[in-house]
Scaffold this active site. Structure first.
Site, PDB file in Angstrom:
ATOM      1  N   LYS A 218       0.393  -2.162  -0.088  1.00  0.00           N
ATOM      2  CA  LYS A 218      -0.082   0.124   0.211  1.00  0.00           C
ATOM      3  C   LYS A 218       0.700   1.465  -0.106  1.00  0.00           C
ATOM      4  O   LYS A 218       1.905   1.183  -0.077  1.00  0.00           O
ATOM      5  CB  LYS A 218      -1.250  -0.174   1.546  1.00  0.00           C
ATOM      6  CG  LYS A 218      -1.577  -1.469   1.604  1.00  0.00           C
ATOM      7  CD  LYS A 218      -2.598  -1.906   0.435  1.00  0.00           C
ATOM      8  CE  LYS A 218      -2.738  -3.362   0.354  1.00  0.00           C
ATOM      9  NZ  LYS A 218      -4.095  -3.681   0.407  1.00  0.00           N
TER      10      LYS A 218
HETATM   11  C1  PLP Z   1      -5.016  -4.721   1.063  1.00  0.00           C
HETATM   12  C2  PLP Z   1      -6.081  -4.255   0.787  1.00  0.00           C
HETATM   13  C3  PLP Z   1      -7.169  -5.199   1.880  1.00  0.00           C
HETATM   14  C4  PLP Z   1      -6.382  -5.704   3.071  1.00  0.00           C
HETATM   15  O1  PLP Z   1      -6.052  -5.066   3.509  1.00  0.00           O
HETATM   16  P1  PLP Z   1      -4.809  -6.394   4.823  1.00  0.00           P
HETATM   17  O2  PLP Z   1      -4.273  -4.702   5.516  1.00  0.00           O
HETATM   18  O3  PLP Z   1      -3.762  -7.096   3.565  1.00  0.00           O
HETATM   19  O4  PLP Z   1      -6.120  -6.719   5.594  1.00  0.00           O
HETATM   20  C5  PLP Z   1      -9.005  -5.297   1.541  1.00  0.00           C
HETATM   21  N1  PLP Z   1      -8.863  -4.172   0.043  1.00  0.00           N
HETATM   22  C6  PLP Z   1      -8.539  -3.578  -0.569  1.00  0.00           C
HETATM   23  C7  PLP Z   1      -9.416  -2.885  -1.505  1.00  0.00           C
HETATM   24  C8  PLP Z   1      -7.024  -3.709  -0.423  1.00  0.00           C
HETATM   25  O5  PLP Z   1      -5.800  -3.829  -1.630  1.00  0.00           O
END
Ligand code: PLP
Length: 378
Positions: free
Chosen positions: A184
């Site tokens: 992210k």
């Molecule tokens: C990465 C992601 C998640 C999950 O995030 P985590 O921190 O790995 O649990 C949920 N929704 C979207 C759209 C994502 O890209």
């Protein structure tokens, strides 16, 4: 000539961050404590001073958000099928039913007209995803939610630093969830956050993320309900604090690299390029990913072969996302191919190309040249 491998995502961690982590380790207070408080107050300041709580992942944050809204058995939550599995999974996990709607082809965000059509007496919430950092139409989303009396849980896992008409995603609205997974825009290794609208809801999260415990005045604890354990350690929070300070610079770098992609990605047959951002509000897109759609019907190879050809050239790619409604878990609810055409088309043709702040313009050109070469001979 072999060139360094280019992954499709990579976190940017500087020496000051590494030193900060070492400092936390030396204090001995490695799980939740002062660094968590510091990360939460920095996130709150970034999001218009709204209440913020951090947890162990965005997936945990989505589950907690549903619990915060008292959503469970017999309830329905409307969500796009063109999203990561975490959103429908958590809806199912709390005992509710995910109701999938299609996305718009251009923005890849949920189609609000279809949301309206799928609202029933059981509908409790809408869980939209701001795909790749492009905000959903927030005026239309919140007007609809208000008119129909629904909660909104924004899956903003890909959208920290995004804005809508100059207002940051998370600085207004109902519940907003961020992710700090390494792919992210900022990371805490694993981690997530909820921005909520009231201090009372934030205090309920304190219990939902830590055993349902309430601390009593006599120094003992009451267990009020069977809560889970989703607290973020100090070590992770320390990384988050350092990352948040660099978020705007990271996002500016992502934008510059994306502009370079738009200028250089020319293939024959052509790919369908991502949406560039809402007209007049392009700056609001935080560009977590650059994911064109492949012209598969005009190619002699399939997506797997395209991705393998890039991998051979030292370039990593991803798929975000497979159509959730066609996975085993959701076919069981009765969904079939043909139900959500845009979601299915995107799921079959999307490919995520490398994009991260420490990439260079030359790296972007290398990816573009490789795509052009592979498609020309395909
Ligand atoms: C990465 C992601 C998640 C999950 O995030 P985590 O921190 O790995 O649990 C949920 N929704 C979207 C759209 C994502 O890209």
């Amino acid at each position: 000539m072999s060139r360094p491998y280019l992954p499709f995502a990579r976190p940017t961690l500087d020496e000051a961050t590494v030193a900060g982590v070492a400092d936390v380790l030396r204090t001995g207070w490695i799980t939740s404590g002062p660094q968590v408080k510091a990360f939460e107050s920095a996130l709150s300041a970034y999001h218009g001073d709204r209440p913020v709580r951090v947890v162990s992942s965005a997936t945990a944050a989505l589950e907690i958000a549903l619990q915060l809204c008292n959503i469970g058995a017999g309830d329905e939550v409307i969500t796009p099928a063109q999203t990561f599995f975490a959103a429908p999974n958590m809806i199912l996990k709390v005992g509710a039913t995910p109701v999938f709607v299609d996305v718009e082809r251009a923005t890849r965000n949920l189609d609000l007209a279809q949301v309206e059509a799928r609202i029933t007496a059981r509908t409790r919430a809408i869980m939209p995803t701001h795909f790749a950092g492009l905000p959903v139409d927030m005026d239309a989303l919140y007007a609809l939610a208000r008119r129909r009396g629904l909660r909104v849980i924004e899956d903003a896992a890909l959208a920290i630093g995004s804005s809508w008409k100059g207002r940051r995603v998370g600085s207004f609205g109902d519940i907003c969830v961020f992710s700090f997974h390494p792919n992210k825009n900022i990371t805490s290794i694993e981690g997530g956050a909820l921005v909520v609208d009231s201090e009372a809801e934030a205090q309920r999260i304190d219990m939902l993320r830590f055993h349902g415990i309430e601390r009593l005045e006599d120094g003992t604890r009451d267990c009020v309900f069977a809560g889970g354990k989703f607290n973020l350690p100090n070590v992770n929070a320390r990384i988050g604090v350092a990352q948040l300070q660099q978020l705007d610079a990271f996002n500016a770098r992502r934008k510059a690299l994306v502009a370079h992609y738009f200028a250089h990605l020319r293939t024959d047959p052509p790919c369908e390029l991502p949406h560039r951002g809402h007209e007049g509000d392009e700056a609001g897109h935080s560009w977590n990913m650059f994911a064109p759609l492949l012209p598969l019907e005009r190619m002699g190879i399939d997506r797997k072969q395209f991705r393998d050809a890039l991998e051979t050239r030292g370039i990593g790619t991803g798929v975000s996302y497979e159509a959730a409604h066609l996975t085993s878990a959701y076919r069981r609810l009765g969904y079939r191919r043909g139900d959500l055409p845009h979601t299915e088309h995107i799921g079959e043709t999307t490919v995520t190309l490398p994009l991260f702040p420490s990439m260079t313009e030359a790296d972007v050109e290398r990816v573009c040249a490789a795509c052009a070469e592979v498609l020309a001979t395909a």
